[in-house]
Design an enzyme around this catalytic site. Sequence first.
Site, PDB file in Angstrom:
ATOM      1  N   TYR A  56       0.842  -1.200   0.000  1.00 36.15           N
ATOM      2  CA  TYR A  56       0.000   0.000   0.000  1.00 36.15           C
ATOM      3  C   TYR A  56       0.878   1.251   0.000  1.00 36.15           C
ATOM      4  CZ  TYR A  56      -3.386  -3.550   1.485  1.00 36.15           C
ATOM      5  OH  TYR A  56      -4.150  -4.697   1.580  1.00 36.15           O
ATOM      6  N   HIS A 119       0.994 -11.985   1.807  1.00 38.08           N
ATOM      7  CA  HIS A 119      -0.066 -11.307   1.043  1.00 38.08           C
ATOM      8  C   HIS A 119      -0.634 -12.223  -0.043  1.00 38.08           C
ATOM      9  CE1 HIS A 119      -1.166  -6.834   0.146  1.00 38.08           C
ATOM     10  NE2 HIS A 119      -2.212  -7.610  -0.029  1.00 38.08           N
TER      11      HIS A 119
HETATM   12  N1  LIG Z   1      -5.320  -9.092   1.428  1.00 42.56           N
HETATM   13  C1  LIG Z   1      -5.571  -8.501   0.289  1.00 42.56           C
HETATM   14  O1  LIG Z   1      -5.127  -8.925  -0.781  1.00 42.56           O
HETATM   15  C2  LIG Z   1      -6.428  -7.239   0.282  1.00 42.56           C
HETATM   16  C3  LIG Z   1      -6.981  -6.774  -0.931  1.00 42.56           C
HETATM   17  C4  LIG Z   1      -7.804  -5.630  -0.880  1.00 42.56           C
HETATM   18  C5  LIG Z   1      -8.056  -5.002   0.336  1.00 42.56           C
HETATM   19  N2  LIG Z   1      -7.482  -5.480   1.494  1.00 42.56           N
HETATM   20  C6  LIG Z   1      -7.735  -4.843   2.807  1.00 42.56           C
HETATM   21  O2  LIG Z   1      -9.149  -4.719   2.999  1.00 42.56           O
HETATM   22  C7  LIG Z   1      -9.462  -3.363   3.294  1.00 42.56           C
HETATM   23  C8  LIG Z   1     -10.846  -3.012   2.795  1.00 42.56           C
HETATM   24  O3  LIG Z   1     -10.968  -3.291   1.430  1.00 42.56           O
HETATM   25  P1  LIG Z   1     -11.138  -2.166   0.310  1.00 42.56           P
HETATM   26  O4  LIG Z   1     -10.639  -0.867   0.855  1.00 42.56           O
HETATM   27  O5  LIG Z   1     -10.598  -2.718  -0.935  1.00 42.56           O
HETATM   28  O6  LIG Z   1     -12.684  -2.124   0.035  1.00 42.56           O
HETATM   29  P2  LIG Z   1     -14.016  -1.808   0.836  1.00 42.56           P
HETATM   30  O7  LIG Z   1     -13.758  -1.639   2.279  1.00 42.56           O
HETATM   31  O8  LIG Z   1     -14.963  -2.861   0.384  1.00 42.56           O
HETATM   32  O9  LIG Z   1     -14.455  -0.425   0.164  1.00 42.56           O
HETATM   33  C9  LIG Z   1     -13.662   0.717   0.255  1.00 42.56           C
HETATM   34  C10 LIG Z   1     -14.228   1.783  -0.664  1.00 42.56           C
HETATM   35  O10 LIG Z   1     -15.558   2.096  -0.252  1.00 42.56           O
HETATM   36  C11 LIG Z   1     -15.658   3.487   0.091  1.00 42.56           C
HETATM   37  N3  LIG Z   1     -16.512   3.531   1.290  1.00 42.56           N
HETATM   38  C12 LIG Z   1     -16.282   2.920   2.482  1.00 42.56           C
HETATM   39  N4  LIG Z   1     -17.328   3.125   3.312  1.00 42.56           N
HETATM   40  C13 LIG Z   1     -18.223   3.869   2.647  1.00 42.56           C
HETATM   41  C14 LIG Z   1     -19.494   4.397   2.981  1.00 42.56           C
HETATM   42  N5  LIG Z   1     -20.052   4.177   4.165  1.00 42.56           N
HETATM   43  N6  LIG Z   1     -20.161   5.119   2.037  1.00 42.56           N
HETATM   44  C15 LIG Z   1     -19.620   5.347   0.820  1.00 42.56           C
HETATM   45  N7  LIG Z   1     -18.420   4.870   0.448  1.00 42.56           N
HETATM   46  C16 LIG Z   1     -17.710   4.134   1.353  1.00 42.56           C
HETATM   47  C17 LIG Z   1     -14.238   3.960   0.324  1.00 42.56           C
HETATM   48  O11 LIG Z   1     -14.083   5.308  -0.057  1.00 42.56           O
HETATM   49  P3  LIG Z   1     -13.500   6.458   0.914  1.00 42.56           P
HETATM   50  O12 LIG Z   1     -12.176   6.028   1.429  1.00 42.56           O
HETATM   51  O13 LIG Z   1     -13.375   7.619  -0.017  1.00 42.56           O
HETATM   52  O14 LIG Z   1     -14.535   6.647   1.987  1.00 42.56           O
HETATM   53  C18 LIG Z   1     -13.447   3.061  -0.628  1.00 42.56           C
HETATM   54  O15 LIG Z   1     -13.480   3.610  -1.929  1.00 42.56           O
HETATM   55  C19 LIG Z   1      -8.329  -2.584   2.608  1.00 42.56           C
HETATM   56  O16 LIG Z   1      -8.233  -1.260   3.116  1.00 42.56           O
HETATM   57  C20 LIG Z   1      -7.146  -3.444   2.917  1.00 42.56           C
HETATM   58  O17 LIG Z   1      -6.691  -3.200   4.236  1.00 42.56           O
HETATM   59  C21 LIG Z   1      -6.693  -6.605   1.462  1.00 42.56           C
END
Ligand SMILES: NC(=O)c1ccc[n+]([C@@H]2O[C@H](COP(=O)([O-])OP(=O)(O)OC[C@H]3O[C@@H](n4cnc5c(N)ncnc54)[C@H](OP(=O)(O)O)[C@@H]3O)[C@@H](O)[C@H]2O)c1
Length: 322
Positions: A56, A119
């Site tokens: 990240y 990862h």
């Molecule tokens: N292990 C892996 O390979 C892997 C892969 C992907 C992700 N991850 C981890 O999982 C975490 C979460 O996944 P993610 O960030 O991909 O996706 P997510 O949590 O499903 O969605 C995040 C997105 O949704 C928006 N959002 C969040 N809450 C909201 C709400 N209440 N209303 C409107 N928009 C909202 C955020 O925008 P804003 O920030 O602009 O609010 C962002 O664009 C990551 O941060 C990371 O730590 C791990």
Amino acid sequence: MQQRTLGRQGLRVSALGYGAMGLAMAYGPTDEREATAAIRRAFDLGVTFFDTAELYGWGEGEKLLGRAIDGFRDDVVIASKFGFTRQFGYDSRPDHIREVVDNSLTFLGVDHLDVLYQHRVDPNVPIEDVAGTVKELIDAGKVTYFGLSEAGPRTIRRAHAVQPVSVLQSEYSLFTREVESLFPVLDELGIGFVPYSPLARGFLTGGLKGSTEEYDSTDSRRSGAGLPWWQPGNFEHNHAIVQELTSVAEGKGATIAQLALAWLLSRGEHIVPIPGSRDPRRVEENLAAVDLALDAPDLDAIEKALGDGPAGRRNSEGVQWD
Ligand SMILES: NC(=O)c1ccc[n+]([C@@H]2O[C@H](COP(=O)([O-])OP(=O)(O)OC[C@H]3O[C@@H](n4cnc5c(N)ncnc54)[C@H](OP(=O)(O)O)[C@@H]3O)[C@@H](O)[C@H]2O)c1
């Protein structure tokens, strides 16, 4: 905030965590002041589980998270990850793992990582060597708990035999349910589960935009043709599901993001989703999901709204579970 236990090694965290990927990649530019406020709001509301990775921002995401949690680091669990190259290949060679961990400690400004994940599984390095290296790091006090991400059942068993695995992190949401096939193995071995992208990368929120062109030019949902769920032809079908789910949520006095997170929490006591947001108000909205109880008719209504599920595959193409 309710607490949950991940694995059998003593890892205990808030029922919802905070995903820090968006601070430094995937979703467009970040305003550090706003993001810091979001992280601190999460902590004030009881979140004790913060998820980051070398990937990240290659240090930038870890540095920002480290600055934001300075002052309460000892009260929270920090998880980070190794294993990608800058070309999005895989590298879990032991020397590389040690180097990445030392970098993460420096970037975060901490003396140990509470959770260290691989990862992605590296086909060129036996998982026993990876688990053995993490075990050495645990013995050295640099790491406390071991996790895997997007690993399959045989890999999990082989790793667990060398160094007990406390937690698996893989994609899981109302839009991505394949990982449910691994839950029996997790139950058998007593391993916790962290759903990543629990809001389907923002699709299951009130922030959904109708066209990939409406996202920032650096947002992964826009790059190329955008992620499959957003592609024309798929989007309309998926948007109709979101509208149905929103009606179910509104019937409960909740938002679709809260419904999506409450549904994940209802799937098992071993589950701790990590939604990501850089907006303090959205963090508040998301965390209120812990108080949203779903009964059998609610769960039926959700299944009905999903129908045969979304059109288009999840983003992690090419991941093979073995
Ligand atoms: N292990 C892996 O390979 C892997 C892969 C992907 C992700 N991850 C981890 O999982 C975490 C979460 O996944 P993610 O960030 O991909 O996706 P997510 O949590 O499903 O969605 C995040 C997105 O949704 C928006 N959002 C969040 N809450 C909201 C709400 N209440 N209303 C409107 N928009 C909202 C955020 O925008 P804003 O920030 O602009 O609010 C962002 O664009 C990551 O941060 C990371 O730590 C791990």
